[in-house]
Design a protein around this motif. Structure first.
Motif, PDB file in Angstrom:
ATOM      1  N   ALA A 132       0.834  -1.206   0.000  1.00 38.51           N
ATOM      2  CA  ALA A 132       0.000   0.000   0.000  1.00 38.51           C
ATOM      3  C   ALA A 132       0.869   1.257   0.000  1.00 38.51           C
ATOM      4  O   ALA A 132       1.916   1.314   0.647  1.00 38.51           O
ATOM      5  CB  ALA A 132      -0.911  -0.005   1.220  1.00 38.51           C
ATOM      6  N   LEU A 133       0.416   2.257  -0.744  1.00 34.48           N
ATOM      7  CA  LEU A 133       1.145   3.525  -0.845  1.00 34.48           C
ATOM      8  C   LEU A 133       0.435   4.605  -0.037  1.00 34.48           C
ATOM      9  O   LEU A 133      -0.795   4.677  -0.047  1.00 34.48           O
ATOM     10  CB  LEU A 133       1.206   3.969  -2.309  1.00 34.48           C
ATOM     11  N   PRO A 134       1.202   5.471   0.624  1.00 30.97           N
ATOM     12  CA  PRO A 134       0.585   6.602   1.320  1.00 30.97           C
ATOM     13  C   PRO A 134      -0.054   7.559   0.306  1.00 30.97           C
ATOM     14  O   PRO A 134       0.407   7.650  -0.838  1.00 30.97           O
ATOM     15  CB  PRO A 134       1.762   7.294   2.017  1.00 30.97           C
ATOM     16  N   ASP A 135      -1.095   8.269   0.741  1.00 27.67           N
ATOM     17  CA  ASP A 135      -1.814   9.187  -0.156  1.00 27.67           C
ATOM     18  C   ASP A 135      -0.911  10.270  -0.727  1.00 27.67           C
ATOM     19  O   ASP A 135      -1.164  10.794  -1.806  1.00 27.67           O
ATOM     20  CB  ASP A 135      -2.974   9.862   0.598  1.00 27.67           C
ATOM     21  N   ALA A 136       0.144  10.600   0.027  1.00 28.65           N
ATOM     22  CA  ALA A 136       1.024  11.698  -0.395  1.00 28.65           C
ATOM     23  C   ALA A 136       1.724  11.417  -1.721  1.00 28.65           C
ATOM     24  O   ALA A 136       2.204  12.343  -2.378  1.00 28.65           O
ATOM     25  CB  ALA A 136       2.072  11.957   0.688  1.00 28.65           C
ATOM     26  N   LEU A 137       1.797  10.155  -2.113  1.00 29.94           N
ATOM     27  CA  LEU A 137       2.560   9.802  -3.315  1.00 29.94           C
ATOM     28  C   LEU A 137       1.658   9.599  -4.524  1.00 29.94           C
ATOM     29  O   LEU A 137       0.689   8.852  -4.454  1.00 29.94           O
ATOM     30  CB  LEU A 137       3.313   8.491  -3.077  1.00 29.94           C
ATOM     31  N   SER A 138       1.998  10.236  -5.635  1.00 29.90           N
ATOM     32  CA  SER A 138       1.273   9.940  -6.868  1.00 29.90           C
ATOM     33  C   SER A 138       1.800   8.610  -7.400  1.00 29.90           C
ATOM     34  O   SER A 138       2.926   8.205  -7.085  1.00 29.90           O
ATOM     35  CB  SER A 138       1.494  11.044  -7.900  1.00 29.90           C
ATOM     36  N   LEU A 139       0.996   7.935  -8.210  1.00 30.90           N
ATOM     37  CA  LEU A 139       1.437   6.637  -8.738  1.00 30.90           C
ATOM     38  C   LEU A 139       2.616   6.812  -9.690  1.00 30.90           C
ATOM     39  O   LEU A 139       3.496   5.960  -9.766  1.00 30.90           O
ATOM     40  CB  LEU A 139       0.265   5.926  -9.424  1.00 30.90           C
ATOM     41  N   GLU A 140       2.650   7.936 -10.407  1.00 31.99           N
ATOM     42  CA  GLU A 140       3.767   8.197 -11.328  1.00 31.99           C
ATOM     43  C   GLU A 140       5.081   8.329 -10.564  1.00 31.99           C
ATOM     44  O   GLU A 140       6.113   7.848 -10.998  1.00 31.99           O
ATOM     45  CB  GLU A 140       3.527   9.472 -12.151  1.00 31.99           C
ATOM     46  N   GLU A 141       5.055   9.023  -9.425  1.00 30.50           N
ATOM     47  CA  GLU A 141       6.314   9.156  -8.682  1.00 30.50           C
ATOM     48  C   GLU A 141       6.607   7.909  -7.854  1.00 30.50           C
ATOM     49  O   GLU A 141       7.759   7.671  -7.476  1.00 30.50           O
ATOM     50  CB  GLU A 141       6.347  10.434  -7.828  1.00 30.50           C
ATOM     51  N   ALA A 142       5.589   7.093  -7.614  1.00 27.83           N
ATOM     52  CA  ALA A 142       5.801   5.870  -6.825  1.00 27.83           C
ATOM     53  C   ALA A 142       6.444   4.759  -7.654  1.00 27.83           C
ATOM     54  O   ALA A 142       7.274   4.007  -7.151  1.00 27.83           O
ATOM     55  CB  ALA A 142       4.480   5.383  -6.245  1.00 27.83           C
ATOM     56  N   ALA A 143       6.072   4.659  -8.935  1.00 28.81           N
ATOM     57  CA  ALA A 143       6.566   3.533  -9.745  1.00 28.81           C
ATOM     58  C   ALA A 143       8.097   3.419  -9.711  1.00 28.81           C
ATOM     59  O   ALA A 143       8.628   2.328  -9.480  1.00 28.81           O
ATOM     60  CB  ALA A 143       6.049   3.639 -11.181  1.00 28.81           C
ATOM     61  N   PRO A 144       8.839   4.531  -9.911  1.00 32.12           N
ATOM     62  CA  PRO A 144      10.306   4.401  -9.941  1.00 32.12           C
ATOM     63  C   PRO A 144      10.938   4.019  -8.598  1.00 32.12           C
ATOM     64  O   PRO A 144      12.138   3.759  -8.541  1.00 32.12           O
ATOM     65  CB  PRO A 144      10.780   5.803 -10.373  1.00 32.12           C
ATOM     66  N   ILE A 145      10.145   3.996  -7.539  1.00 36.77           N
ATOM     67  CA  ILE A 145      10.679   3.512  -6.261  1.00 36.77           C
ATOM     68  C   ILE A 145      11.000   2.026  -6.397  1.00 36.77           C
ATOM     69  O   ILE A 145      11.996   1.533  -5.883  1.00 36.77           O
ATOM     70  CB  ILE A 145       9.641   3.696  -5.118  1.00 36.77           C
ATOM     71  N   GLY A 146      10.145   1.307  -7.154  1.00 39.21           N
ATOM     72  CA  GLY A 146      10.159  -0.153  -7.215  1.00 39.21           C
ATOM     73  C   GLY A 146      11.500  -0.762  -7.566  1.00 39.21           C
ATOM     74  O   GLY A 146      11.843  -1.849  -7.104  1.00 39.21           O
ATOM     75  N   CYS A 147      12.282  -0.083  -8.399  1.00 43.96           N
ATOM     76  CA  CYS A 147      13.632  -0.566  -8.696  1.00 43.96           C
ATOM     77  C   CYS A 147      14.634   0.543  -8.397  1.00 43.96           C
ATOM     78  O   CYS A 147      15.641   0.321  -7.741  1.00 43.96           O
ATOM     79  CB  CYS A 147      13.717  -1.040 -10.152  1.00 43.96           C
ATOM     80  N   GLY A 148      14.349   1.762  -8.846  1.00 50.56           N
ATOM     81  CA  GLY A 148      15.315   2.859  -8.722  1.00 50.56           C
ATOM     82  C   GLY A 148      15.761   3.127  -7.295  1.00 50.56           C
ATOM     83  O   GLY A 148      16.959   3.185  -7.008  1.00 50.56           O
ATOM     84  N   VAL A 149      14.825   3.275  -6.378  1.00 52.57           N
ATOM     85  CA  VAL A 149      15.184   3.615  -4.994  1.00 52.57           C
ATOM     86  C   VAL A 149      15.530   2.358  -4.194  1.00 52.57           C
ATOM     87  O   VAL A 149      16.481   2.340  -3.411  1.00 52.57           O
ATOM     88  CB  VAL A 149      14.050   4.409  -4.300  1.00 52.57           C
ATOM     89  N   THR A 150      14.782   1.281  -4.420  1.00 50.57           N
ATOM     90  CA  THR A 150      15.032   0.055  -3.644  1.00 50.57           C
ATOM     91  C   THR A 150      16.411  -0.519  -3.945  1.00 50.57           C
ATOM     92  O   THR A 150      17.103  -0.985  -3.045  1.00 50.57           O
ATOM     93  CB  THR A 150      13.988  -1.027  -3.974  1.00 50.57           C
ATOM     94  N   THR A 151      16.815  -0.483  -5.214  1.00 50.08           N
ATOM     95  CA  THR A 151      18.126  -1.012  -5.590  1.00 50.08           C
ATOM     96  C   THR A 151      19.226  -0.197  -4.919  1.00 50.08           C
ATOM     97  O   THR A 151      20.259  -0.738  -4.504  1.00 50.08           O
ATOM     98  CB  THR A 151      18.287  -0.981  -7.125  1.00 50.08           C
TER      99      THR A 151
END
Ligand SMILES: [Zn+2]
Ligand SMILES: [Zn+2]
Length: 339
Positions: A132-151
């Protein structure tokens, strides 16, 4: 539904019509709103990364909204905005027991690698993979978390980046930007190396204390030594990994420095062992991320402590435009597809 699919090494991706998946027991279906375009997809297309599964829907940075749940999943989850964790481990091997699913011996799924990923209108995943994503995050800015930030978090964990250390981020794509910010949060001094001034300016904005433009500086290792008063870098994050950058990266390591391979190219790594022996340097690889690291990444971005950068949002059918821009080095941060 429409899906952008890989059809084998060296073949262009195609926009195909495929059946819309239905969630089984324990699963949820996500209507995908944002799918990040990673360098990995270029490696699939070129044939450098060949996992032997085709056809396959690309994409492992996947954000969307749950629109259906399978048996045993609370209907209260319908409407949840989520980010997909792209590994599904066996839950039983030594790695899974430690929470290191990215190294699972018997992976049940890896979305966008062995199983259909996010370049599509829908994906079905186990409920626990839809974070689940917090409301503060748009889905567009959330997607790059999945690999970009986690890696980035995973690589900093493996390299054990500490306060006061010097970290060189060699390559300023989405993972590079994640690394700059995560290393800074750990109290490290960051130097970023790139070939495009615009991307290096942004690296500075995100916390890099110093930047080196590889188009202008030949002896990058020498420049790193100079900046560190002769000491060298405690950790070098290799996101480019051509013969040229690997040679420089090895030469810029401090004593007990860690060279972390995250990116790769066609080139092999050659080093004379004496270079590692006399400095007690370490060379390691970093792949993917754990679920805990993904949760940490979401929290950091939601709190505004790490930023993701969306270069542009394209409709699914214009995926080629995104891939071409990435190949040409024109993308600042991530291209996001909206199916
Ligand atoms: Zn990726
Ligand atoms: Zn396992």
């Amino acid at each position: 539904m429409r899906a952008v699919r890989y059809h084998g090494p060296g073949q262009p991706f195609r926009l195909d019509e495929v059946p819309t998946p239905e969630p089984r027991a324990g699963e949820v279906r996500v209507r995908i709103v944002a799918a990040g375009v990673c360098h990995t997809e270029l490696h699939f297309e070129s044939g450098l990364l060949n996992l032997g599964v085709a056809p396959l829907t690309m994409g492992h940075e996947i954000a969307g909204v749950i629109d259906q749940v399978g048996e045993g999943v609370s209907s209260g989850r319908v409407g949840d905005r989520v980010l997909v964790y792209y590994y599904l481990g066996c839950g039983e091997c030594e790695w899974c027991r430690r929470g290191e699913e990215n190294l699972c011996d018997q992976l049940r799924a890896e979305y966008g690698f062995f199983n259909d990923g996010g370049y599509a209108e829908h994906i079905v995943v186990p409920a626990r993979n839809a974070v689940a994503l917090p409301d503060a995050l748009s889905l567009e800015e959330a997607a790059p978390i999945g690999c970009g930030v986690t890696t980035a978090i995973h690589a900093c964990n493996l390299a054990d980046v500490r306060e006061g250390e010097t970290v060189v981020v060699y390559g300023v794509g989405a993972v590079g930007y994640g690394l700059i910010q995560v290393a800074r949060l750990r109290g490290a001094r960051v130097l970023a190396v790139g070939r495009t001034q615009r991307k290096l300016d942004l690296a500075r904005e995100l916390g890099a204390e110093h930047t080196i433009n590889a188009r202008e500086t030949g002896d990058i290792a020498g420049a790193v030594r100079e900046w560190t008063g002769g000491r060298g870098a405690d950790a070098v994050m290799e996101l480019v990994a051509t013969a040229e950058t690997m040679e420089q990266a090895t030469r810029m390591l401090a004593k007990r420095g860690r060279l972390v391979f995250i990116g790769y190219s066609e080139d092999a790594y050659t080093v004379h062992p004496i270079q590692l022996v006399i400095t007690e340097a370490r060379v390691m690889g970093a792949v993917g991320n754990t679920l805990a690291e993904l949760e940490e990444a979401v929290a950091l971005v939601a709190a505004g402590r790490v930023r993701t950068l969306v270069d542009r949002v394209l409709p699914l059918e214009r995926f080629d435009e995104g891939l071409d821009a990435l190949r040409a080095g024109e993308v600042v941060g991530r291209v996001v597809l909206n199916p």
